[in-house]
Design an enzyme around this catalytic site. Sequence first.
Site, PDB file in Angstrom:
ATOM      1  N   GLY A 158       0.877  -1.211   0.187  1.00  0.00           N
ATOM      2  CA  GLY A 158      -0.098  -0.099  -0.147  1.00  0.00           C
ATOM      3  C   GLY A 158       0.587   1.252  -0.160  1.00  0.00           C
ATOM      4  N   CYS A 159       0.221   2.482  -0.287  1.00  0.00           N
ATOM      5  CA  CYS A 159       0.820   3.727  -0.380  1.00  0.00           C
ATOM      6  C   CYS A 159       1.533   4.068   1.070  1.00  0.00           C
ATOM      7  CB  CYS A 159       0.145   4.671  -0.902  1.00  0.00           C
ATOM      8  SG  CYS A 159      -1.466   5.016  -0.192  1.00  0.00           S
ATOM      9  N   TYR A 160       0.858   4.311   2.015  1.00  0.00           N
ATOM     10  CA  TYR A 160       1.277   4.512   3.325  1.00  0.00           C
ATOM     11  C   TYR A 160       2.139   3.371   3.780  1.00  0.00           C
ATOM     12  CZ  TYR A 160      -2.468   8.250   3.955  1.00  0.00           C
ATOM     13  OH  TYR A 160      -2.913   9.102   4.042  1.00  0.00           O
ATOM     14  N   THR A 162       4.092   1.612   2.251  1.00  0.00           N
ATOM     15  CA  THR A 162       5.564   1.557   1.463  1.00  0.00           C
ATOM     16  C   THR A 162       6.365   2.505   2.139  1.00  0.00           C
ATOM     17  OG1 THR A 162       4.461   0.532  -0.801  1.00  0.00           O
ATOM     18  CG2 THR A 162       6.622   1.993  -0.915  1.00  0.00           C
ATOM     19  N   GLU A 311       7.346  10.067  -0.830  1.00  0.00           N
ATOM     20  CA  GLU A 311       7.054   9.313  -2.275  1.00  0.00           C
ATOM     21  C   GLU A 311       6.105   9.956  -2.779  1.00  0.00           C
ATOM     22  OE1 GLU A 311       5.680   5.341  -0.945  1.00  0.00           O
ATOM     23  OE2 GLU A 311       3.714   5.983  -0.612  1.00  0.00           O
TER      24      GLU A 311
END
Length: 339
Positions: A158-160, A162, A311
């Site tokens: 997932g984004c958070y 990562t 990111e």
Amino acid sequence: MKKAIVIGASGYTGAELVRILVRHPHFDLSGLYVSGNSLDAGKPISALYPQLGQICDLSLQPLPEKNSEAMSALARSADLVFLATAHEVSHELAPLFLQQGCKVFDLSGAYRVNRADFYPRFYGFEHRYPELLQQAVYGLAEWNAEQIRHGDLVAVAGCYPTVSQLCLKPLIEKGLLDLSLPPIINAVSGVSGAGRKASLTSAFCEVSLNAYGVFNHRHQPEIATHLGTEVIFTPHLGNFKRGILATITAKLQKGVDDEKIRSAYAGYYHDKPLIRLYTQGLPSIKGVEFLPYCDIGFACKEGYIIIIGAEDNLLKGAAAQAVQCANIRYGLAETLGLC
Ligand SMILES: NC(=O)C1=CN([C@@H]2O[C@H](COP(=O)(O)OP(=O)(O)OC[C@H]3O[C@@H](n4cnc5c(N)ncnc54)[C@H](OP(=O)(O)O)[C@@H]3O)[C@@H](O)[C@H]2O)C=CC1
Ligand SMILES: CC(=O)N[C@@H](CCC(=O)OP(=O)(O)O)C(=O)O
């Protein structure tokens, strides 16, 4: 050349995948799909994303019915598929593609955590494919390359999760943190994190800067499970389009100084081209927007560390990491098509 298709290509992460794959030297982007009854079916992708004009001339096609021969034929026709679809949709699509021998890179959370109680509790659905959950490889590219190399189903992190894990893992692995205080992750995401579909919370006049999902966001257990330690995680929505900035506070073990932290990061990441370690200043969203990197910086004082990670949520937090995983899976340089 391997034939690649993107499902959910009209969405924010799907469009980023298109932008990357259309120029990828080893993946031939052969089809873009949306749902069977999508209002965008039949439109060229550049009608939705003018940036893709003269770059990609493919049109969005309606995905065939789930159990149809057309669906099986589509799955057979591709070597790899990127699922840029909602969790429930990926949950149903992944097995259809795997059955036909197609490698699956899923950007959703449908196959990220192999725990029976996880999906009903955090995603609101019962997982119907426990055997696939068992086989799924967690796509945190810098840490799981060995498994990704052999995986047929890669559940891209997932984004958070990562950015949070990339910041914390080296320090946890080296035993530099005193985990009696769980690391505290405060992260702010741009609105594209919520996807393209309209919703009141992501409407222009509603967005300001606010915390949400306090103590109950699904990324807390994803991060804690894969880090192997508890964390306190609070996401925030900010009034910008893309990027995540994570500010992570943790307690250091006695005697740990800047030098030990720096050497832990360098030890794990010196040969990881998509991680940029700051030696001066601190990362910002401006520094990673539209780029596939995760930037990491830190400061230590009186037994505590504050780590700053940044990111682009749509790239290192989704599409770029998915392609990085596919590169690893096919034995290519992991940055191919990304930098
Ligand atoms: N946005 C982000 O920053 C990140 C997103 N992710 C994950 O990636 C996935 C995609 O996210 P995002 O791009 O933001 O989502 P969007 O809402 O922007 O896009 C979703 C896409 O899926 C399509 N779609 C919807 N239903 C179906 C269906 N039944 N079959 C096929 N296609 C369908 C939509 O088109 P249509 O409705 O017209 O059919 C659209 O193309 C999600 O699982 C998300 O959690 C992961 C990391 C970061
Ligand atoms: C700002 C915003 O709403 N962000 C989304 C997270 C992004 C996402 O799509 O989640 P995955 O990485 O698990 O796929 C959220 O909090 O639900």
